[in-house]
Design an enzyme around this catalytic site. Sequence first.
Site, PDB file in Angstrom:
ATOM      1  N   GLU A  54       0.809  -1.225   0.000  1.00  0.00           N
ATOM      2  CA  GLU A  54       0.000   0.000   0.000  1.00  0.00           C
ATOM      3  C   GLU A  54       0.844   1.278   0.000  1.00  0.00           C
ATOM      4  O   GLU A  54       0.581   2.185  -0.813  1.00  0.00           O
ATOM      5  CB  GLU A  54      -0.978   0.000   1.184  1.00  0.00           C
ATOM      6  CG  GLU A  54      -1.980  -1.147   1.178  1.00  0.00           C
ATOM      7  CD  GLU A  54      -1.483  -2.393   1.903  1.00  0.00           C
ATOM      8  OE1 GLU A  54      -0.270  -2.673   1.835  1.00  0.00           O
ATOM      9  OE2 GLU A  54      -2.303  -3.082   2.516  1.00  0.00           O
ATOM     10  N   ARG A 186      11.165 -21.902  -9.560  1.00  0.00           N
ATOM     11  CA  ARG A 186      12.000 -21.776  -8.353  1.00  0.00           C
ATOM     12  C   ARG A 186      11.948 -20.343  -7.836  1.00  0.00           C
ATOM     13  O   ARG A 186      11.842 -20.096  -6.635  1.00  0.00           O
ATOM     14  CB  ARG A 186      13.460 -22.112  -8.674  1.00  0.00           C
ATOM     15  CG  ARG A 186      13.737 -23.583  -8.817  1.00  0.00           C
ATOM     16  CD  ARG A 186      15.207 -23.809  -9.178  1.00  0.00           C
ATOM     17  NE  ARG A 186      15.507 -25.222  -9.296  1.00  0.00           N
ATOM     18  CZ  ARG A 186      16.659 -25.699  -9.754  1.00  0.00           C
ATOM     19  NH1 ARG A 186      17.620 -24.880 -10.149  1.00  0.00           N
ATOM     20  NH2 ARG A 186      16.855 -27.001  -9.825  1.00  0.00           N
ATOM     21  N   LEU A 206      20.886 -25.859  -7.363  1.00  0.00           N
ATOM     22  CA  LEU A 206      19.555 -25.411  -6.935  1.00  0.00           C
ATOM     23  C   LEU A 206      19.402 -23.891  -6.937  1.00  0.00           C
ATOM     24  O   LEU A 206      18.666 -23.339  -6.126  1.00  0.00           O
ATOM     25  CB  LEU A 206      19.191 -25.976  -5.543  1.00  0.00           C
ATOM     26  CG  LEU A 206      19.193 -27.509  -5.411  1.00  0.00           C
ATOM     27  CD1 LEU A 206      18.827 -27.916  -3.986  1.00  0.00           C
ATOM     28  CD2 LEU A 206      18.216 -28.158  -6.394  1.00  0.00           C
ATOM     29  N   ARG A 209      18.947 -19.417 -12.427  1.00  0.00           N
ATOM     30  CA  ARG A 209      19.947 -18.846 -13.342  1.00  0.00           C
ATOM     31  C   ARG A 209      19.284 -18.179 -14.545  1.00  0.00           C
ATOM     32  O   ARG A 209      18.201 -18.571 -14.967  1.00  0.00           O
ATOM     33  CB  ARG A 209      20.887 -19.955 -13.805  1.00  0.00           C
ATOM     34  CG  ARG A 209      21.720 -20.491 -12.635  1.00  0.00           C
ATOM     35  CD  ARG A 209      22.740 -21.506 -13.067  1.00  0.00           C
ATOM     36  NE  ARG A 209      22.177 -22.778 -13.505  1.00  0.00           N
ATOM     37  CZ  ARG A 209      21.762 -23.747 -12.678  1.00  0.00           C
ATOM     38  NH1 ARG A 209      21.816 -23.581 -11.378  1.00  0.00           N
ATOM     39  NH2 ARG A 209      21.286 -24.872 -13.155  1.00  0.00           N
ATOM     40  N   GLU A 296      11.902 -30.608  -5.316  1.00  0.00           N
ATOM     41  CA  GLU A 296      12.249 -31.225  -6.606  1.00  0.00           C
ATOM     42  C   GLU A 296      12.658 -32.688  -6.429  1.00  0.00           C
ATOM     43  O   GLU A 296      13.510 -33.194  -7.154  1.00  0.00           O
ATOM     44  CB  GLU A 296      13.364 -30.408  -7.275  1.00  0.00           C
ATOM     45  CG  GLU A 296      12.953 -28.963  -7.518  1.00  0.00           C
ATOM     46  CD  GLU A 296      13.816 -28.267  -8.562  1.00  0.00           C
ATOM     47  OE1 GLU A 296      14.160 -28.856  -9.584  1.00  0.00           O
ATOM     48  OE2 GLU A 296      14.150 -27.084  -8.323  1.00  0.00           O
TER      49      GLU A 296
HETATM   50  C1  AOF Z   1      -0.236  -5.300   4.165  1.00  0.00           C
HETATM   51  N1  AOF Z   1       0.417  -5.127   2.983  1.00  0.00           N
HETATM   52  O1  AOF Z   1       2.017  -5.669   1.524  1.00  0.00           O
HETATM   53  C2  AOF Z   1       1.808  -6.978   3.441  1.00  0.00           C
HETATM   54  C3  AOF Z   1       1.074  -7.196   4.642  1.00  0.00           C
HETATM   55  O2  AOF Z   1       6.411  -7.606  10.025  1.00  0.00           O
HETATM   56  P1  AOF Z   1       5.590  -6.496   9.410  1.00  0.00           P
HETATM   57  O3  AOF Z   1       5.382  -5.333  10.308  1.00  0.00           O
HETATM   58  O4  AOF Z   1       6.083  -6.124   8.045  1.00  0.00           O
HETATM   59  O5  AOF Z   1       4.128  -7.120   9.191  1.00  0.00           O
HETATM   60  C4  AOF Z   1       3.942  -8.333   8.587  1.00  0.00           C
HETATM   61  C5  AOF Z   1       2.454  -8.634   8.525  1.00  0.00           C
HETATM   62  O6  AOF Z   1       1.823  -7.657   7.699  1.00  0.00           O
HETATM   63  C6  AOF Z   1       2.153  -9.971   7.892  1.00  0.00           C
HETATM   64  O7  AOF Z   1       2.116 -11.002   8.838  1.00  0.00           O
HETATM   65  C7  AOF Z   1       0.784  -9.707   7.308  1.00  0.00           C
HETATM   66  O8  AOF Z   1      -0.198  -9.779   8.312  1.00  0.00           O
HETATM   67  C8  AOF Z   1       0.879  -8.264   6.854  1.00  0.00           C
HETATM   68  N2  AOF Z   1       1.389  -8.208   5.473  1.00  0.00           N
HETATM   69  N3  AOF Z   1       0.069  -6.344   4.943  1.00  0.00           N
HETATM   70  O9  AOF Z   1      -1.106  -4.509   4.521  1.00  0.00           O
HETATM   71  C9  AOF Z   1       1.417  -5.908   2.597  1.00  0.00           C
HETATM   72  N4  AOF Z   1       2.857  -7.784   3.093  1.00  0.00           N
HETATM   73 ZN    ZN Z   2       0.798  -3.202   5.822  1.00  0.00          ZN
END
Ligand code: AOF
Ligand code: ZN
Length: 365
Positions: A54, A186, A206, A209, A296
């Site tokens: 966001e 991968r 692994l 590339r 794999e």
């Molecule tokens: C969002 N937007 O792009 C993502 C979210 O360790 P932090 O503070 O970065 O928080 C990780 C948590 O945030 C993760 O467990 C999930 O609940 C949320 N991820 N949330 O609004 C994002 N990657």
């Molecule tokens: Zn967030």
Amino acid sequence: MNAADIRYMALALSLGRRGQGACWPNPSVGCVLVSEGRVVGRGWTQPGGRPHAEPVALAQAGDLARGATAYITLEPCAHHGETPPCCDALIAAGVARVVAAIEDSDPRVAGQGFAALRQHGISVTTGVLADQAARDHAGFFLRTEQGRPLVTLKLASSFDGRIATGTGQSQWITGPQARRAVHAMRARHDAVMVGAGTARADDPSLTVRDLGIQRQPVRVVVSRHLDLPLLGQLARSAREIPLWVCHGDAADAERLKAWQGMGARLLPCAVDGMQLDPVDILQQLGQAGLTRVFCEGGSALAGSLLAADLVDELIGFTAGLTIGAEGLPAIGALGLDRLDAAPRFQLIETRPVGDDILHRWQRAL
Ligand code: AOF
Ligand code: ZN
């Protein structure tokens, strides 16, 4: 929900998929900001898991975010983690409406993101393309809900399901295009995993590339006794690219020390009969932060994961050659007597890749 909601959410989902493999332990989220029918911001979770999707999209939109609609593939976070809550950022930017695909399962968020937005008068629509979002975020959900990562099992075999001849020759059954497709797969996973037999027989590196990726997946080798060559490709590159070794308690102490000295991370796992317990292997990998693991083989590890019902997606590359019954089967013993106990998957894709056939199958959700 209207046709535009579905279209923009599909775009957000495709952006979110770009980060797969690079964000663990965080989910790879996509976000699209739309103002007066125009896309004014696009973002996805950045390598390492931050910034979240966001704030990336909001920074791109600037003042145009005021009054806009935000399409987000996961509920925006509400917690103060290493970055401030995305909800607060959406509220502060003056977004008028949020369309989200699915609720976050992280207990620090779990509905509180939606509640905070509504409290500030933002209109919230949820459930748009929720099935697709559940698939895309399946690794993150499995880890937060069950403690284990998603497992994709990929096997490249002959027409008759063999991965080597009786004398152990295995290179190459499938062609160069299939191998290139495997590298792209991968890259979309947090880790690539093989059993000790495959590590010994193929001496694989692994790595991903020729795709210009910024972050290599972790390499995981499952070896109860840690009887792997210390001069192989995996050991030699352990300082540059993470190498994790799952081993049992009977592994020789000298060997453990030697692998640690080479830069490998040791993950002790519970033993179940003659093998490492696949449930515990995945719990250890989940605890270490992995959300998506690309296995794999070989046949023993594939059999043990399937027998424990731990495979979420099956990917087959089938080549137009037959090896016969002397060859090594792609999947080891499952201990099945009855057909109705056999793990069953739903076909989701089939297409030719070079001279081979790709087929993908998913566990029913
Ligand atoms: C969002 N937007 O792009 C993502 C979210 O360790 P932090 O503070 O970065 O928080 C990780 C948590 O945030 C993760 O467990 C999930 O609940 C949320 N991820 N949330 O609004 C994002 N990657
Ligand atoms: Zn967030």
